[in-house]
Design an enzyme around this catalytic site. Sequence first.
Site, mmCIF file in Angstrom:
data_model
loop_
_atom_site.group_PDB
_atom_site.id
_atom_site.type_symbol
_atom_site.label_atom_id
_atom_site.label_comp_id
_atom_site.label_asym_id
_atom_site.label_seq_id
_atom_site.Cartn_x
_atom_site.Cartn_y
_atom_site.Cartn_z
ATOM 1 N N HIS A 97 -11.228 14.088 27.722
ATOM 2 C CA HIS A 97 -11.506 14.112 26.279
ATOM 3 C C HIS A 97 -10.445 13.349 25.501
ATOM 4 C CE1 HIS A 97 -8.684 17.482 25.206
ATOM 5 N NE2 HIS A 97 -8.944 17.902 26.431
ATOM 6 N N ASP A 99 -10.168 13.622 22.101
ATOM 7 C CA ASP A 99 -9.768 14.319 20.874
ATOM 8 C C ASP A 99 -8.567 15.199 21.192
ATOM 9 O OD1 ASP A 99 -11.391 16.013 22.506
ATOM 10 O OD2 ASP A 99 -11.650 17.397 20.832
ATOM 11 N N ASP A 131 -2.645 16.716 26.910
ATOM 12 C CA ASP A 131 -3.998 17.252 26.699
ATOM 13 C C ASP A 131 -4.732 16.399 25.679
ATOM 14 O OD1 ASP A 131 -6.221 18.879 26.582
ATOM 15 O OD2 ASP A 131 -5.269 20.460 25.410
ATOM 16 N N GLU A 165 -14.062 17.957 22.619
ATOM 17 C CA GLU A 165 -13.774 19.041 23.569
ATOM 18 C C GLU A 165 -13.041 20.191 22.909
ATOM 19 O OE1 GLU A 165 -11.897 21.480 26.624
ATOM 20 O OE2 GLU A 165 -10.887 20.383 25.046
ATOM 21 N N GLU A 166 -12.051 19.856 22.076
ATOM 22 C CA GLU A 166 -11.238 20.905 21.452
ATOM 23 C C GLU A 166 -12.043 21.704 20.424
ATOM 24 O OE1 GLU A 166 -8.646 21.652 22.825
ATOM 25 O OE2 GLU A 166 -7.484 19.909 23.474
ATOM 26 N N ASP A 194 -7.750 17.559 33.333
ATOM 27 C CA ASP A 194 -7.567 18.140 31.999
ATOM 28 C C ASP A 194 -6.990 19.549 32.106
ATOM 29 O OD1 ASP A 194 -7.666 18.593 29.261
ATOM 30 O OD2 ASP A 194 -9.782 19.174 29.270
ATOM 31 N N HIS A 227 -7.812 41.868 -8.892
ATOM 32 C CA HIS A 227 -6.443 42.308 -9.161
ATOM 33 C C HIS A 227 -6.266 43.672 -8.482
ATOM 34 C CE1 HIS A 227 -2.862 43.594 -11.193
ATOM 35 N NE2 HIS A 227 -2.810 42.499 -11.952
ATOM 36 N N THR A 329 -0.651 39.812 -5.713
ATOM 37 C CA THR A 329 -1.315 41.112 -5.669
ATOM 38 C C THR A 329 -2.814 40.937 -5.822
ATOM 39 O OG1 THR A 329 -0.762 41.274 -8.009
ATOM 40 C CG2 THR A 329 0.646 42.472 -6.458
ATOM 41 N N SER A 416 -10.327 26.952 29.306
ATOM 42 C CA SER A 416 -11.757 26.662 29.451
ATOM 43 C C SER A 416 -12.076 25.198 29.215
ATOM 44 C CB SER A 416 -12.562 27.490 28.440
ATOM 45 O OG SER A 416 -12.128 28.832 28.442
ATOM 46 N N HIS A 444 -1.529 22.271 22.879
ATOM 47 C CA HIS A 444 -1.923 23.027 21.674
ATOM 48 C C HIS A 444 -0.714 23.537 20.879
ATOM 49 C CE1 HIS A 444 -6.268 24.072 23.132
ATOM 50 N NE2 HIS A 444 -5.852 22.913 23.592
#
Length: 473
Positions: A97, A99, A131, A165-166, A194, A227, A329, A416, A444
């Site tokens: 890949h 990307d 990667d 792929e990512e 990979d 709020h 807040t 994966s 990553h």
Amino acid sequence: MVQQFLDYVEKNQDSFVDRLRKAVAIPSVSGDPSHRQDVFRMAEFLQGELKALGADNVETRDPGEQDFHGTKLPLPPIVLATVGTDPKKKTVLVYGHYDVQPALKEDGWTTDPFTLVEDDQQRLIGRGSSDDKGPVLGWINVVESHVKLGLELPVNLKFCLEGMEESGSEGLEKIIYSEASGYFKDVDAVCISDNYWLGTTKPCLTYGLRGVSYFHLTVRGPARDLHSGVFGGTVHEPMTDLFAVMSKLVTPTGKILVPGIYDQVRAMTDEEQKTYENLAFEMKELHDAVGNQINIHDDVRSVLQHRWRYPSLSLHGIEGAFYNPGDKTVVPACVIGKFSIRTVPDMGMDKVTELVEKYVTDEFKKLGSKNTMKIECSHAGNHWLSSPDHWNYVAASKAVEKVFGVKPDLTREGGSIPVTLSFQDALQKNVLLLPMGRGDDGAHSINEKLDRSNYISGIKLLGAYLYEVAQLE
Ligand code: BES
Ligand code: MN
Ligand code: MN
């Protein structure tokens, strides 16, 4: 011939590093729409390189469009190329890949993530170095070496390179199935580079990956942000509901609390137990890669088993939450919790989704909240397990011995690559994972690197593997 090739690679290191520098400079981040043009540019770059090396049939396939939160985005092309069409030779299909994961200097990178830098330990630092741009260029460098030497490759080589792929490989599975009898006809084996060595010292061949099912849990309440001084204590707050449900997904020691998940996990056999013995991996390598000693399990065997063959559930983030520095807040009106489950044999993707949906729905009901909840699986990819006895693995093992002088470890992985199974099923051919980088490359993460020696030996390995494939009958 193989020796000539190995010598050429050794002598031309710098030109290969230059090619990686050019590739890293293109920020082909598939997960960020503002970089989509760069992903396309990266596809152009690769096609240019392949054409310049005389590859045949450099073609693209269009996976169509992506629906990104309601906006349609064009998907980057699948790049196909062929080097050699000799019917007497075996044909190897390589996938990779182009990307990469997002990267910002502010995340904590020491140097600009998209400028390849070599440090004093000869580490090539930059997003995608390991990667998966290094490995993808590895194959191209093998082709270039042969062209420059005036040698033919020992096998016919086919490329299939993707740019999503990512982000879940959208559209690729369909193309793999439709090209099984088209562009990928005549393929004898598939090789994917990979993944990474288990540790930092010894090469491995990988025959298994976990799958991944990714979920979005949306809780919606007020029509707008509120709020907390005016409304706090008087309305059901979406973030409170979300935390309550998310906290029931997994225990701090990693046990998944979704009922039924473990029922689908394949039982351990004595034979499988043996596959966790004598692997080049130590607790120290886990500590170093993590950067702290926060391990749940204290021995190598359970660490690997929990990485490879048991499912895990990770919480990733909350969209819509207030996360800037300082105090505000506010009561966020709508929050989306993201989590994923890494799946293993014999878990079924549909069954996992069904169990998660039922459990999350039940847990939300128990809160008695008047907010609304939606749980959906945003993408899922199946786990994969191959047979390492196949000639494809024998060839790779011999190549490792030739280049590194050691027998590789046989490993599985916790990460994966969903299309691995698609290649295996659609082409009905053996798939091998042949990693280039090390376990501590930081894919990553910040300061992702590929050691120069891994890049260069990796190019040798990919080439030597093709020679070994050619020599097996
Ligand atoms: N190269 C990894 C896959 C990988 C990770 C293999 C770790 C071995 C060990 C790949 O680029 C990746 O990151 N895959 C994603 C897939 C997801 C987006 C469907 C992953 O594992 O998170
Ligand atoms: Mn990858
Ligand atoms: Mn990745």
